[in-house]
Design a protein around this motif. Sequence first.
Motif, PDB file in Angstrom:
ATOM      1  N   LYS A   1     -12.095 -17.752  -4.286  1.00  0.00           N
ATOM      2  CA  LYS A   1     -10.877 -17.066  -3.832  1.00  0.00           C
ATOM      3  C   LYS A   1     -10.853 -15.581  -4.193  1.00  0.00           C
ATOM      4  O   LYS A   1      -9.857 -14.903  -3.951  1.00  0.00           O
ATOM      5  CB  LYS A   1      -9.643 -17.765  -4.394  1.00  0.00           C
ATOM      6  N   LYS A   2     -11.918 -15.078  -4.747  1.00  0.00           N
ATOM      7  CA  LYS A   2     -11.954 -13.692  -5.225  1.00  0.00           C
ATOM      8  C   LYS A   2     -11.553 -12.690  -4.139  1.00  0.00           C
ATOM      9  O   LYS A   2     -10.682 -11.842  -4.346  1.00  0.00           O
ATOM     10  CB  LYS A   2     -13.341 -13.363  -5.779  1.00  0.00           C
ATOM     11  N   LEU A   3     -12.183 -12.755  -2.975  1.00  0.00           N
ATOM     12  CA  LEU A   3     -11.865 -11.784  -1.926  1.00  0.00           C
ATOM     13  C   LEU A   3     -10.461 -12.001  -1.361  1.00  0.00           C
ATOM     14  O   LEU A   3      -9.725 -11.038  -1.138  1.00  0.00           O
ATOM     15  CB  LEU A   3     -12.911 -11.824  -0.809  1.00  0.00           C
ATOM     16  N   GLU A   4     -10.072 -13.235  -1.137  1.00  0.00           N
ATOM     17  CA  GLU A   4      -8.740 -13.533  -0.604  1.00  0.00           C
ATOM     18  C   GLU A   4      -7.656 -12.953  -1.510  1.00  0.00           C
ATOM     19  O   GLU A   4      -6.729 -12.272  -1.045  1.00  0.00           O
ATOM     20  CB  GLU A   4      -8.552 -15.046  -0.466  1.00  0.00           C
ATOM     21  N   ILE A   5      -7.767 -13.199  -2.786  1.00  0.00           N
ATOM     22  CA  ILE A   5      -6.766 -12.711  -3.745  1.00  0.00           C
ATOM     23  C   ILE A   5      -6.798 -11.185  -3.822  1.00  0.00           C
ATOM     24  O   ILE A   5      -5.753 -10.525  -3.788  1.00  0.00           O
ATOM     25  CB  ILE A   5      -6.994 -13.358  -5.127  1.00  0.00           C
ATOM     26  N   SER A   6      -7.985 -10.616  -3.895  1.00  0.00           N
ATOM     27  CA  SER A   6      -8.120  -9.155  -3.995  1.00  0.00           C
ATOM     28  C   SER A   6      -7.528  -8.456  -2.779  1.00  0.00           C
ATOM     29  O   SER A   6      -6.801  -7.463  -2.915  1.00  0.00           O
ATOM     30  CB  SER A   6      -9.592  -8.775  -4.147  1.00  0.00           C
ATOM     31  N   ILE A   7      -7.816  -8.971  -1.585  1.00  0.00           N
ATOM     32  CA  ILE A   7      -7.327  -8.348  -0.353  1.00  0.00           C
ATOM     33  C   ILE A   7      -5.797  -8.410  -0.291  1.00  0.00           C
ATOM     34  O   ILE A   7      -5.149  -7.451   0.150  1.00  0.00           O
ATOM     35  CB  ILE A   7      -7.973  -9.009   0.891  1.00  0.00           C
ATOM     36  N   LYS A   8      -5.204  -9.491  -0.760  1.00  0.00           N
ATOM     37  CA  LYS A   8      -3.725  -9.583  -0.768  1.00  0.00           C
ATOM     38  C   LYS A   8      -3.127  -8.446  -1.600  1.00  0.00           C
ATOM     39  O   LYS A   8      -2.140  -7.830  -1.202  1.00  0.00           O
ATOM     40  CB  LYS A   8      -3.270 -10.936  -1.310  1.00  0.00           C
ATOM     41  N   TYR A   9      -3.705  -8.190  -2.767  1.00  0.00           N
ATOM     42  CA  TYR A   9      -3.212  -7.102  -3.606  1.00  0.00           C
ATOM     43  C   TYR A   9      -3.389  -5.752  -2.904  1.00  0.00           C
ATOM     44  O   TYR A   9      -2.516  -4.885  -2.974  1.00  0.00           O
ATOM     45  CB  TYR A   9      -3.936  -7.078  -4.957  1.00  0.00           C
ATOM     46  N   LEU A  10      -4.516  -5.563  -2.236  1.00  0.00           N
ATOM     47  CA  LEU A  10      -4.768  -4.303  -1.544  1.00  0.00           C
ATOM     48  C   LEU A  10      -3.827  -4.127  -0.361  1.00  0.00           C
ATOM     49  O   LEU A  10      -3.299  -3.032  -0.140  1.00  0.00           O
ATOM     50  CB  LEU A  10      -6.235  -4.234  -1.110  1.00  0.00           C
ATOM     51  N   ILE A  11      -3.579  -5.175   0.381  1.00  0.00           N
ATOM     52  CA  ILE A  11      -2.639  -5.108   1.508  1.00  0.00           C
ATOM     53  C   ILE A  11      -1.237  -4.774   1.014  1.00  0.00           C
ATOM     54  O   ILE A  11      -0.471  -4.080   1.677  1.00  0.00           O
ATOM     55  CB  ILE A  11      -2.650  -6.434   2.308  1.00  0.00           C
ATOM     56  N   ASN A  12      -0.912  -5.221  -0.191  1.00  0.00           N
ATOM     57  CA  ASN A  12       0.417  -4.977  -0.763  1.00  0.00           C
ATOM     58  C   ASN A  12       0.527  -3.655  -1.519  1.00  0.00           C
ATOM     59  O   ASN A  12       1.483  -3.447  -2.267  1.00  0.00           O
ATOM     60  CB  ASN A  12       0.832  -6.142  -1.654  1.00  0.00           C
ATOM     61  N   GLY A  13      -0.434  -2.754  -1.355  1.00  0.00           N
ATOM     62  CA  GLY A  13      -0.283  -1.404  -1.884  1.00  0.00           C
ATOM     63  C   GLY A  13      -1.261  -0.948  -2.937  1.00  0.00           C
ATOM     64  O   GLY A  13      -1.266   0.237  -3.288  1.00  0.00           O
ATOM     65  N   ALA A  14      -2.076  -1.833  -3.471  1.00  0.00           N
ATOM     66  CA  ALA A  14      -3.073  -1.388  -4.440  1.00  0.00           C
ATOM     67  C   ALA A  14      -4.157  -0.587  -3.715  1.00  0.00           C
ATOM     68  O   ALA A  14      -4.438  -0.822  -2.540  1.00  0.00           O
ATOM     69  CB  ALA A  14      -3.699  -2.578  -5.155  1.00  0.00           C
TER      70      ALA A  14
ATOM     71  N   ILE B   1     -11.330   8.859  -9.233  1.00  0.00           N
ATOM     72  CA  ILE B   1     -10.389   8.180  -8.339  1.00  0.00           C
ATOM     73  C   ILE B   1      -8.981   8.192  -8.927  1.00  0.00           C
ATOM     74  O   ILE B   1      -7.995   8.305  -8.200  1.00  0.00           O
ATOM     75  CB  ILE B   1     -10.892   6.764  -8.014  1.00  0.00           C
ATOM     76  N   SER B   2      -8.870   8.137 -10.252  1.00  0.00           N
ATOM     77  CA  SER B   2      -7.546   8.161 -10.876  1.00  0.00           C
ATOM     78  C   SER B   2      -6.853   9.506 -10.682  1.00  0.00           C
ATOM     79  O   SER B   2      -5.649   9.610 -10.893  1.00  0.00           O
ATOM     80  CB  SER B   2      -7.648   7.823 -12.369  1.00  0.00           C
ATOM     81  N   GLN B   3      -7.587  10.518 -10.266  1.00  0.00           N
ATOM     82  CA  GLN B   3      -6.968  11.794  -9.934  1.00  0.00           C
ATOM     83  C   GLN B   3      -6.478  11.821  -8.485  1.00  0.00           C
ATOM     84  O   GLN B   3      -5.777  12.736  -8.088  1.00  0.00           O
ATOM     85  CB  GLN B   3      -7.948  12.933 -10.205  1.00  0.00           C
ATOM     86  N   LEU B   4      -6.853  10.780  -7.727  1.00  0.00           N
ATOM     87  CA  LEU B   4      -6.417  10.665  -6.331  1.00  0.00           C
ATOM     88  C   LEU B   4      -5.292   9.646  -6.154  1.00  0.00           C
ATOM     89  O   LEU B   4      -4.507   9.758  -5.224  1.00  0.00           O
ATOM     90  CB  LEU B   4      -7.595  10.251  -5.442  1.00  0.00           C
ATOM     91  N   THR B   5      -5.257   8.626  -7.015  1.00  0.00           N
ATOM     92  CA  THR B   5      -4.268   7.562  -6.889  1.00  0.00           C
ATOM     93  C   THR B   5      -3.950   6.954  -8.248  1.00  0.00           C
ATOM     94  O   THR B   5      -4.808   6.945  -9.139  1.00  0.00           O
ATOM     95  CB  THR B   5      -4.750   6.446  -5.934  1.00  0.00           C
ATOM     96  N   GLU B   6      -2.733   6.455  -8.357  1.00  0.00           N
ATOM     97  CA  GLU B   6      -2.314   5.716  -9.555  1.00  0.00           C
ATOM     98  C   GLU B   6      -2.325   4.211  -9.288  1.00  0.00           C
ATOM     99  O   GLU B   6      -1.976   3.424 -10.157  1.00  0.00           O
ATOM    100  CB  GLU B   6      -0.879   6.133  -9.959  1.00  0.00           C
ATOM    101  N   ASP B   7      -2.711   3.823  -8.082  1.00  0.00           N
ATOM    102  CA  ASP B   7      -2.581   2.437  -7.641  1.00  0.00           C
ATOM    103  C   ASP B   7      -3.755   1.557  -8.067  1.00  0.00           C
ATOM    104  O   ASP B   7      -4.397   0.900  -7.246  1.00  0.00           O
ATOM    105  CB  ASP B   7      -2.385   2.389  -6.122  1.00  0.00           C
TER     106      ASP B   7
END
Length: 191
Positions: free
Chosen positions: A86-99, A177-183
């Motif tokens: 479920k690694k990709l499924e779970i990761s993509i959900k977080y990314l779709i929700n703003g990460a 990357i942390s200088q581009l986003t806090e997400d």
Amino acid sequence: FNRVKELKRAISSIYSQTFSDWEVIVIDNNSNDGTYEYIKNIDNNKIRFFSIQNDGVIASSRNLGINNAQGKYIAFLDSDDWWDPKKLEISIKYLINGASIVYHDLYRVKKSEQIFHFRKSKTRNLSKPVFDDLLANGWALNNSSVVILRSLLEQIDGLSINKNLVGAEDYDAWLKISQLTEDFVRIPKTL
């Protein structure tokens, strides 16, 4: 380099994913153990193979993969690692929700046939500003746990190929990357 046995397990873990919209880009450092033949015999247009002489600079291999990726997200998977189904499924959900970048703990395994996993390579939640946290407290992300927006890696021109940063090129990338986003989002699971 010369890790076909481990590569088979890593790719098998991708085929086991509940999220099926993936591509695999195998970057090989001129192995002579049958790696190319193994990949060539997989009948799947979702797997592409590239060869490189990286001279010990893993970032060169990762950048070749990033530059040839077609998807919106990049997930790193070293040949000696494998993912929970479920690694990709779970990761993509977080990314779709703003990460913008997600990561999680990993189990530390000595033998691939090991049944029980007790030891972990732990990550930590990052406080904002993320750049300051990373700078003050050091490393926080396991590379084979990371899934990130490809656009962020493109904005920093990929991972540094500076030989002085070998072994820390991912940490350097997370600082940039942390200088581009806090997400940055730590998934509270071991995947």
